[in-house]
Every structure is written in structure tokens, then in C-alpha cells.
Design a protein around this motif. Structure first.
Motif, PDB file in Angstrom:
ATOM      1  N   ASP A  63       0.960   9.643  11.142  1.00  0.00           N
ATOM      2  CA  ASP A  63      -0.496   9.801  11.223  1.00  0.00           C
ATOM      3  C   ASP A  63      -1.209   8.461  11.047  1.00  0.00           C
ATOM      4  O   ASP A  63      -0.721   7.577  10.342  1.00  0.00           O
ATOM      5  CB  ASP A  63      -0.998  10.748  10.123  1.00  0.00           C
ATOM      6  CG  ASP A  63      -0.612  12.192  10.378  1.00  0.00           C
ATOM      7  OD1 ASP A  63      -0.222  12.502  11.514  1.00  0.00           O
ATOM      8  OD2 ASP A  63      -0.697  13.002   9.442  1.00  0.00           O
ATOM      9  N   ASN A  64      -2.379   8.336  11.674  1.00  0.00           N
ATOM     10  CA  ASN A  64      -3.302   7.279  11.279  1.00  0.00           C
ATOM     11  C   ASN A  64      -3.908   7.670   9.927  1.00  0.00           C
ATOM     12  O   ASN A  64      -4.013   8.856   9.605  1.00  0.00           O
ATOM     13  CB  ASN A  64      -4.439   7.124  12.289  1.00  0.00           C
ATOM     14  CG  ASN A  64      -3.947   6.707  13.663  1.00  0.00           C
ATOM     15  OD1 ASN A  64      -2.779   6.377  13.843  1.00  0.00           O
ATOM     16  ND2 ASN A  64      -4.840   6.729  14.642  1.00  0.00           N
TER      17      ASN A  64
ATOM     18  N   ARG B  44       4.920  17.627   2.635  1.00  0.00           N
ATOM     19  CA  ARG B  44       4.051  17.618   1.454  1.00  0.00           C
ATOM     20  C   ARG B  44       4.378  16.432   0.543  1.00  0.00           C
ATOM     21  O   ARG B  44       4.073  16.436  -0.652  1.00  0.00           O
ATOM     22  CB  ARG B  44       4.202  18.935   0.690  1.00  0.00           C
ATOM     23  CG  ARG B  44       3.815  20.151   1.521  1.00  0.00           C
ATOM     24  CD  ARG B  44       4.096  21.450   0.790  1.00  0.00           C
ATOM     25  NE  ARG B  44       3.215  21.648  -0.338  1.00  0.00           N
ATOM     26  CZ  ARG B  44       2.007  22.188  -0.270  1.00  0.00           C
ATOM     27  NH1 ARG B  44       1.529  22.550   0.902  1.00  0.00           N
ATOM     28  NH2 ARG B  44       1.275  22.362  -1.343  1.00  0.00           N
ATOM     29  N   GLU B  45       4.997  15.407   1.137  1.00  0.00           N
ATOM     30  CA  GLU B  45       5.367  14.235   0.355  1.00  0.00           C
ATOM     31  C   GLU B  45       4.125  13.479  -0.118  1.00  0.00           C
ATOM     32  O   GLU B  45       3.085  13.481   0.531  1.00  0.00           O
ATOM     33  CB  GLU B  45       6.240  13.286   1.191  1.00  0.00           C
ATOM     34  CG  GLU B  45       7.531  13.905   1.699  1.00  0.00           C
ATOM     35  CD  GLU B  45       7.392  14.599   3.032  1.00  0.00           C
ATOM     36  OE1 GLU B  45       8.415  15.063   3.568  1.00  0.00           O
ATOM     37  OE2 GLU B  45       6.249  14.694   3.543  1.00  0.00           O
TER      38      GLU B  45
ATOM     39  N   LEU C 154      10.996  10.726   9.804  1.00  0.00           N
ATOM     40  CA  LEU C 154       9.651  10.205   9.579  1.00  0.00           C
ATOM     41  C   LEU C 154       8.811  11.212   8.795  1.00  0.00           C
ATOM     42  O   LEU C 154       8.871  12.413   9.046  1.00  0.00           O
ATOM     43  CB  LEU C 154       8.968   9.889  10.904  1.00  0.00           C
ATOM     44  CG  LEU C 154       9.637   8.818  11.780  1.00  0.00           C
ATOM     45  CD1 LEU C 154       8.805   8.574  13.031  1.00  0.00           C
ATOM     46  CD2 LEU C 154       9.836   7.523  11.011  1.00  0.00           C
ATOM     47  N   LYS C 155       8.014  10.700   7.870  1.00  0.00           N
ATOM     48  CA  LYS C 155       7.107  11.528   7.074  1.00  0.00           C
ATOM     49  C   LYS C 155       5.715  11.496   7.706  1.00  0.00           C
ATOM     50  O   LYS C 155       5.440  10.733   8.622  1.00  0.00           O
ATOM     51  CB  LYS C 155       7.040  11.014   5.633  1.00  0.00           C
ATOM     52  CG  LYS C 155       8.385  10.723   4.997  1.00  0.00           C
ATOM     53  CD  LYS C 155       9.275  11.940   4.933  1.00  0.00           C
ATOM     54  CE  LYS C 155      10.590  11.614   4.220  1.00  0.00           C
ATOM     55  NZ  LYS C 155      11.548  12.734   4.281  1.00  0.00           N
TER      56      LYS C 155
ATOM     57  N   GLU D  41      11.676  -2.648  10.599  1.00  0.00           N
ATOM     58  CA  GLU D  41      11.509  -1.467  11.437  1.00  0.00           C
ATOM     59  C   GLU D  41      12.476  -0.356  11.061  1.00  0.00           C
ATOM     60  O   GLU D  41      12.189   0.817  11.258  1.00  0.00           O
ATOM     61  CB  GLU D  41      11.691  -1.854  12.902  1.00  0.00           C
ATOM     62  CG  GLU D  41      10.607  -2.790  13.411  1.00  0.00           C
ATOM     63  CD  GLU D  41      10.721  -3.031  14.900  1.00  0.00           C
ATOM     64  OE1 GLU D  41      10.227  -2.186  15.664  1.00  0.00           O
ATOM     65  OE2 GLU D  41      11.305  -4.049  15.289  1.00  0.00           O
ATOM     66  N   GLU D  42      13.642  -0.705  10.515  1.00  0.00           N
ATOM     67  CA  GLU D  42      14.636   0.311  10.203  1.00  0.00           C
ATOM     68  C   GLU D  42      14.460   0.895   8.807  1.00  0.00           C
ATOM     69  O   GLU D  42      14.629   2.087   8.606  1.00  0.00           O
ATOM     70  CB  GLU D  42      16.042  -0.287  10.334  1.00  0.00           C
ATOM     71  CG  GLU D  42      16.448  -0.579  11.774  1.00  0.00           C
ATOM     72  CD  GLU D  42      17.873  -1.077  11.867  1.00  0.00           C
ATOM     73  OE1 GLU D  42      18.494  -1.270  10.803  1.00  0.00           O
ATOM     74  OE2 GLU D  42      18.359  -1.273  12.988  1.00  0.00           O
ATOM     75  N   GLU D  43      14.138   0.062   7.827  1.00  0.00           N
ATOM     76  CA  GLU D  43      14.183   0.516   6.445  1.00  0.00           C
ATOM     77  C   GLU D  43      12.855   0.382   5.703  1.00  0.00           C
ATOM     78  O   GLU D  43      12.676   0.986   4.658  1.00  0.00           O
ATOM     79  CB  GLU D  43      15.261  -0.274   5.683  1.00  0.00           C
ATOM     80  CG  GLU D  43      16.657  -0.127   6.285  1.00  0.00           C
ATOM     81  CD  GLU D  43      17.680  -0.969   5.559  1.00  0.00           C
ATOM     82  OE1 GLU D  43      17.326  -1.560   4.527  1.00  0.00           O
ATOM     83  OE2 GLU D  43      18.833  -1.037   6.022  1.00  0.00           O
ATOM     84  N   GLN D  44      11.941  -0.417   6.209  1.00  0.00           N
ATOM     85  CA  GLN D  44      10.695  -0.676   5.505  1.00  0.00           C
ATOM     86  C   GLN D  44       9.535  -0.354   6.439  1.00  0.00           C
ATOM     87  O   GLN D  44       9.660  -0.455   7.654  1.00  0.00           O
ATOM     88  CB  GLN D  44      10.657  -2.139   5.044  1.00  0.00           C
ATOM     89  CG  GLN D  44      11.829  -2.488   4.128  1.00  0.00           C
ATOM     90  CD  GLN D  44      12.079  -3.985   4.023  1.00  0.00           C
ATOM     91  OE1 GLN D  44      11.724  -4.743   4.907  1.00  0.00           O
ATOM     92  NE2 GLN D  44      12.699  -4.408   2.939  1.00  0.00           N
ATOM     93  N   TRP D  45       8.430   0.010   5.858  1.00  0.00           N
ATOM     94  CA  TRP D  45       7.324   0.477   6.688  1.00  0.00           C
ATOM     95  C   TRP D  45       6.064  -0.313   6.375  1.00  0.00           C
ATOM     96  O   TRP D  45       5.650  -0.436   5.229  1.00  0.00           O
ATOM     97  CB  TRP D  45       7.085   1.962   6.449  1.00  0.00           C
ATOM     98  CG  TRP D  45       6.371   2.605   7.600  1.00  0.00           C
ATOM     99  CD1 TRP D  45       5.033   2.855   7.688  1.00  0.00           C
ATOM    100  CD2 TRP D  45       6.945   3.068   8.824  1.00  0.00           C
ATOM    101  NE1 TRP D  45       4.735   3.444   8.889  1.00  0.00           N
ATOM    102  CE2 TRP D  45       5.892   3.589   9.606  1.00  0.00           C
ATOM    103  CE3 TRP D  45       8.237   3.094   9.331  1.00  0.00           C
ATOM    104  CZ2 TRP D  45       6.103   4.139  10.876  1.00  0.00           C
ATOM    105  CZ3 TRP D  45       8.443   3.641  10.589  1.00  0.00           C
ATOM    106  CH2 TRP D  45       7.391   4.155  11.342  1.00  0.00           C
TER     107      TRP D  45
END
Length: 652
Positions: free
Chosen positions: A128-129, A369-370, A122-123, A429-433
Motif C-alpha cells: 500500500d501507499n 493485521r501486522e 509481502l505485508k 530489495e530482497e531483505e530490507q524495505w
């Protein structure tokens, strides 16, 4: 003086001679059969004077013979002795059996020992909100009625501190140099900032870089769809100067005969305006003051990429791509249909996103830093949303945020479940956000949409917080929504959705000084809806602000971060959903969206995976939090507009 050697008997002299080059030891038969004797004093300093002799203790010390070990024949005799042969085989077999046993044991430990629970990569923009601020409405520092950079700086602790919003990502909207009265959308220069917001752009860039070093993020809008008519590009395009000739969408036609039937967004008026200088029509999907850029032109796309690089170099951590669904139109200008298939969510947009994503990836050089690209969609269907995410070979947006505009006082549990299931799937849930967005600068505030006149809008808002903060995805929180700010009183455009932040109940809600007129009208309810009021503690009730704080902390649990989601309803009022990450504690959230108390029975809970014993982690009524509860006999009682979060032990 007397010679010390004189007077010694001959035997002693002979004995000395005998030991000049060797040392012999007669050994007691009770001692070991042999003893290794090092050559006396001097040791390694005089190796030529000493040697080791092993004397058979049974032999006479006077015979002058030394024992030199077993001969070859004797060794062979022992080597072939059945006893020694058998012993050697036994030792050989025991060695390899022991070695194999250790190998098998090691393999068994590796295979059978509990593995570390899986954690996806996870990035920061997943965990974060993201808090959206409309720059000119957050805080006025110089009492001119307009929010500014210094005011924002003064209030950053409210956004980032653990005791307040505990948010490390700020989405700062519409701060570019733009036409007055354009609400920031009529951009004149994408690399310059609104002088009303800040008079020294270098100061802003230094501040952004400082925040980035502290692990905090600043996100800006990217507005690739249109510019102001005053933008230098459009001025040159009207005159057909060089490459700028095709920087905008032009087509043959006139005021009475537009090129086709395309209409402006949310309007019945034509999306074309005739320019008498160029003697052609230009496209504008939002306003005749904002001509549409031609993103089918590779040079325009390169301009957008250059703008991204400029702000990435300044320390910005990402962009919200504004107007995503309208970026590209059919270049053949075919007439539109009732679903706007020629002007909205047109397939050419995908190539634009792929090019923008490449820039973001080039700047994502280190973990933490993405850079991120996201966008809000309101009309896209499931297939179009998936296309905006892209594939492994053609990456596009990191986050797609379907705006939850149907979330209102009339949307019950069944409505919410359907709305969520339209965009959430196992693959999602696995590949897309997803982005979870219930408010923004272009729409009525969520608290206003939840108001029915019964005074329960804050109770309904608390249930909305539970959905936005605990369902899978990244919450995008519009400033003021955390405590229930309602629309302002302005009747000008979208200004009422962008009314000043309400800090307290003093004059002008603490946004600007006393006697100063804010740039747009406040909400008439600011004395009851403000940050200060949201922090007041009550014994048996939780304010939306306090619920927001607690649910934000709860969201950092692994199951809420990346657990699978399952939903079901009880009647039309109660929505239940589980978040379950394997081998971590998991959670069930129960949300009563109705105005009557409901008891969820043990049989009702069977639609989700439960255990008899659970811990109450959150309760909107501040009851039984931290208590162990037995569900087998009693189920769960929910008061009206109530939220309860139950924690279950991790699976073995």
C-alpha cells in the motif's frame, strides 16, 4: 379336492428328491465351459437347501457324478508347463515395467512442469501507499479554522476510494495533547488527544477499530525523544521524585558552563538549559521547551512500550518513530565532533528499536493485521540505515525511509541515480524495505522545491511521482503533494509546510468556511493548486493528480511490487530503470528530467534488458497508451519532463 402331487410319474418324484439339496445343469457345449449356478429361488434366505454344482457338459446327466475342478496333480502339471511359466514371467515383468514407467512419468511431470512464479511474503505496508495527514490542516468541520476529526472522517473517501487516491493506510501526524504553539511535538500526554482535534477520544478509538475491520489502517507518531516541560514526568523529575529523577537527561553544569559542547539540531545554541530548582542542566536537542527523555533508562523505555500497547489495543496499525536519529546520546557526555557522532545516530538507539519491535511483533497476530514500525532518516549513512533495519536475530524497523531532500529542480538524472543507489542494493530489495518519501511536515514541500519561476513545477512533479511510486519501496505521500500543493505563506516555524489542504478554488480553498481565518496561512497559489483542479481532464496533457492515480494502479503489478531494479542514464537528463520479477511481465520506465525533447535510441536501451516489441502502459502526454511499439528501429521519443512506462512480456 385333488392333491396336486397325485398323478405324477415316479421319475418326477425321484427328480424332485434329487434336487432337494442341489441343482444340476446340463450345459450346451457351445456355451462357456462352466457356469456358476446360484441356488435358485430363496437365495440367501435358505443357504442350507442349495449348493452349486459344476457339471462336465460331456458327461451323462444320469451318471450322478459332478465335476469338482482340477486336482492337485493337474494343477502342478499346468504350473510347471513351460508355456504357463513363460506367460507368468512375461506378465510379472510387464507389471513392474509399467509401474516404473508411471513412477518415472510422474516424477518427470513434477520436475519439468512450470512452477508457480515466486511471490515473496509481502505485508500490507509493502503493497500500500501510506498517506500522511497533519491532523489540524486537513479539513475543518465546525468553522473554527482548525482541522478536526469530523472533517477527516468526511474526507476519508478521498483517501481510500479507488477513484481518488486508492490508499488504505493513513498516517495521522501530531494529534497528541501538546503545548499550544509546539506544533504537536511538545507532548503533555502520549495517551490523550489534542482537544482541538477531537473532544471524545472514545469516538476516535471506535473509528480506528472500524477502519481496521474494513482492512484500512491508521498509523500514529511515536515521540520517544522528548516531552513538554509541562509533562507530569518532567515536573516530577525536576523535583527528583522517585524513579522520575532519571527520566530525563540531566548533567552537572550551569548557565555559563554547560556540561559539554552539544548543540541543538540545526542551531549553534547549546543543547543544555540550567534548571534552578534541581540545580542541574537538562538536555534538549530541539527546544528548551522540549526536554529529552533518557532512553538509556529501562523504566523510560518501558513507558514507551506501554504507550505503544495502549494504542495498539485501540486498533492502531503502526507508528512512525519521530526523531529517530536523536533518541539516544553518549551517556558519558563526551564532546561532540562536526559529524555529531555523540548525539546523532548513536549506537544505543539500536537497543531501543529492538525493544519497540518486540511490542509490534507481539501484536502482529494475523496475516493482514501486522503492526509496522518505520522512521525517516536524513543524516544516516548506508551502514547506519542497515543497522536500523536490524538482522534476523535482532529485528528493529520494518521500514527505513531516507528522506529524499535533495530531490529538487536542480537534481538531474545523474543526481537522482546516485541518490537512489546510495540506499538501494540487491540486498535491500530482497531483505530490507525502503520508504520513498519526498515530503513531510518538517520540510519544504516537493512542489516548492521544484519551482524555478518557469511555471514547469507541475511537469517536474509528474516525473517525481514516477520515481516515488515505481521505484522499490513503500511510498509515503504527504497530503497535497499528489496535486502539487506549495508551501503556505506563514513565517512561523514550520507552519508553512503544514498549511491547510487545498480542496478547491473557493475562499479558504474549501478547508474551512467563508469568512473564517484558518489556523495558519494558505498558499497564495491555492486557486490553481487544489484537488478539484487536479481532476480536470485535458486531451493531450495529464495533471500530476491524474498521473498519481494511474501510477498508483500500475504499482500493483508484480514487477513493481517486488521486481529487481536496474538503472542507467542517457546524458544528464534521462533516467531509465527496469523492474523485473521473474516470470511476470516486466517494465522499463523512462523519465526525462530535462527541459528539452530527447530520443532514446535502441542502442541506449541496451543497458537494460529489452525486447523488440513492447506495450506502452503509461505516457505523461497521453499518447499511444496501450499500443504495441517496435523498439528495434525507432527507440523512444520523450518530450520535456516526460514519463513513459513500457511493458514487456514475461520470460518463458
Amino acid at each position: 379336492m385333488t392333491n396336486p402331487e397325485e398323478g405324477k410319474p415316479n421319475g418326477a418324484e425321484n427328480e424332485k428328491s434329487e434336487f432337494d439339496n442341489s441343482t444340476a445343469i446340463d450345459m450346451d457345449p457351445d456355451e462357456s465351459r462352466t457356469q456358476l449356478i446360484n441356488g435358485g429361488a430363496g437365495g440367501d434366505d435358505h443357504p442350507e437347501k442349495f449348493q452349486t454344482v459344476i457339471r462336465d457338459p460331456g458327461a451323462s446327466s444320469s451318471d450322478g457324478e459332478s465335476f469338482n475342478g482340477l486336482g492337485k496333480d493337474e494343477v502342478l502339471q499346468y504350473a510347471n508347463d513351460p508355456f504357463w511359466v513363460k506367460l507368468r514371467w512375461v506378465m510379472f515383468i510387464l507389471f513392474w515395467v509399467g509401474w516404473l514407467a508411471m513412477l518415472i512419468t510422474a516424477i518427470a511431470i513434477i520436475v519439468l512442469a512450470p512452477r508457480c512464479p515466486h511471490r515473496p511474503d509481502l505485508k500490507w505496508y509493502h503493497t500500500d501507499n501510506i498517506y500522511q495527514v497533519y491532523g489540524k490542516s486537513f479539513k475543518d468541520s465546525n468553522d473554527n479554522g482548525i482541522g478536526d476529526f469530523e472533517g477527516l472522517k468526511d474526507k476519508m473517501d478521498y483517501i481510500t476510494d479507488d477513484d481518488d487516491l486508492n490508499t488504505k493506510a493513513l498516517w495521522l501526524s501530531l494529534i497528541y495533547q501538546a503545548d499550544k504553539g509546539s506544533s504537536g511535538m511538545g507532548v503533555i500526554d502520549h495517551k490523550a488527544l489534542d482537544p482541538d482535534f477531537i473532544d471524545d477520544p472514545d469516538k476516535f478509538r471506535s473509528w480506528v477499530k472500524k477502519l481496521r475491520k474494513e482492512g484500512k489502517k491508521v498509523i500514529l507518531d511515536l515521540i520517544p525523544n522528548q516531552t513538554s516541560k509541562k509533562h507530569p514526568w518532567f515536573v516530577k523529575s525536576v523535583k527528583e521524585e522517585g524513579d522520575y529523577k532519571d527520566y530525563y537527561v540531566w548533567a552537572s553544569g550551569d548557565a555559563s558552563n554547560p556540561p559539554n559542547n552539544w548543540k541543538m539540531v540545526n542551531s549553534s545554541e547549546s543543547a543544555w538549559t540550567y534548571d534552578p530548582t534541581r540545580k542541574q542542566c537538562y538536555l534538549h536537542q530541539f527546544s528548551s521547551e522540549y526536554p529529552d527523555l533518557n532512553l538509556n533508562n529501562s523504566k523510560v523505555l518501558e513507558e514507551m512500550k506501554d504507550i505503544m500497547k495502549y494504542w495498539f489495543d485501540a486498533g492502531v496499525s503502526g507508528f512512525n518513530v519521530r526523531g529517530l536519529e536523536y533518541l539516544v546520546e553518549n551517556p558519558d557526555f563526551a564532546d561532540d565532533d562536526e559529524n555529531c557522532t555523540q548525539t546523532r545516530n548513536y549506537m544505543g538507539t539500536l537497543h531501543v528499536l529492538e525493544e519497540l519491535r518486540k511490542v509490534a511483533e507481539d501484536y502482529s497476530d494475523k496475516p493482514g493485521r501486522e503492526r509496522v514500525l518505520f522512521a525517516t532518516v536524513q543524516h544516516a549513512n548506508r551502514a547506519q540505515i542497515e543497522a536500523y533495519w536490524g538482522t534476523e536475530d535482532n529485528e528493529r524497523l520494518h521500514i527505513v525511509s531516507p528522506f529524499m531532500s535533495s530531490l529538487s529542480a536542480t537534481c538531474d538524472a545523474v543526481c537522482v541515480k546516485q541518490m537512489i543507489e546510495n540506499v538501494i542494493s540487491e540486498e535491500t530489495e530482497e531483505e530490507q524495505w525502503l520508504g520513498l518519501q519526498v515530503g513531510d511536515s518538517d520540510s519544504a514541500r516537493i512542489a516548492t522545491r521544484l519551482e524555478t519561476g518557469d511555471g514547469k513545477y507541475k511537469d517536474r512533479l509528474l516525473t517525481t511521482h514516477a520515481l516515488q511510486l515505481l521505484l522499490p519501496g513503500t511510498p509515503f505521500v504527504y497530503y497535497g503533494d499528489e496535486f502539487g500543493q506549495r508551501d503556505g505563506e506563514s513565517s512561523v516555524g514550520m507552519d508553512k509546510y503544514r498549511a491547510p489542504m487545498q480542496w478547491d478554488k473557493t475562499e479558504n480553498a474549501g478547508f474551512t468556511g467563508k469568512g473564517v481565518k484558518p489556523w495558519t496561512d494558505l498558499s497564495e497559489y491555492y486557486m490553481e493548486d487544489n484537488v478539484e483542479a487536479g481532476k480536470v481532464l485535458f486531451k493531450d496533457v495529464m495533471t500530476p493528480f491524474q498521473a498519481y492515480q494511474k501510477l498508483t494502479k500500475l504499482r500493483h503489478e508484480e514487477s513493481f511490487q517486488f521486481g529487481k531494479t536496474k538503472m542507467c542514464t542517457v546524458g544528464s537528463d534521462v533516467l531509465m530503470f527496469s523492474r523485473h520479477a521473474s516470470r511476470f511481465p516486466y517494465f522499463i520506465t523512462l523519465v526525462n528530467m530535462g527541459d528539452k525533447d530527447v530520443t532514446v535510441s535502441p542502442s541506449d536501451l541496451k543497458c537494460l534488458e529489452t525486447k523488440d516489441e513492447t506495450i506502452v502502459r503509461f505516457h505523461a502526454q497521453n499518447k499511444n497508451v496501450g499500443d504495441m511499439v517496435d523498439l528495434e528501429d525507432f527507440g523512444v521519443h520523450l518530450e520535456q519532463y516526460d514519463v513513459i512506462v513500457l511493458e514487456f512480456a514475461a520470460d518463458d
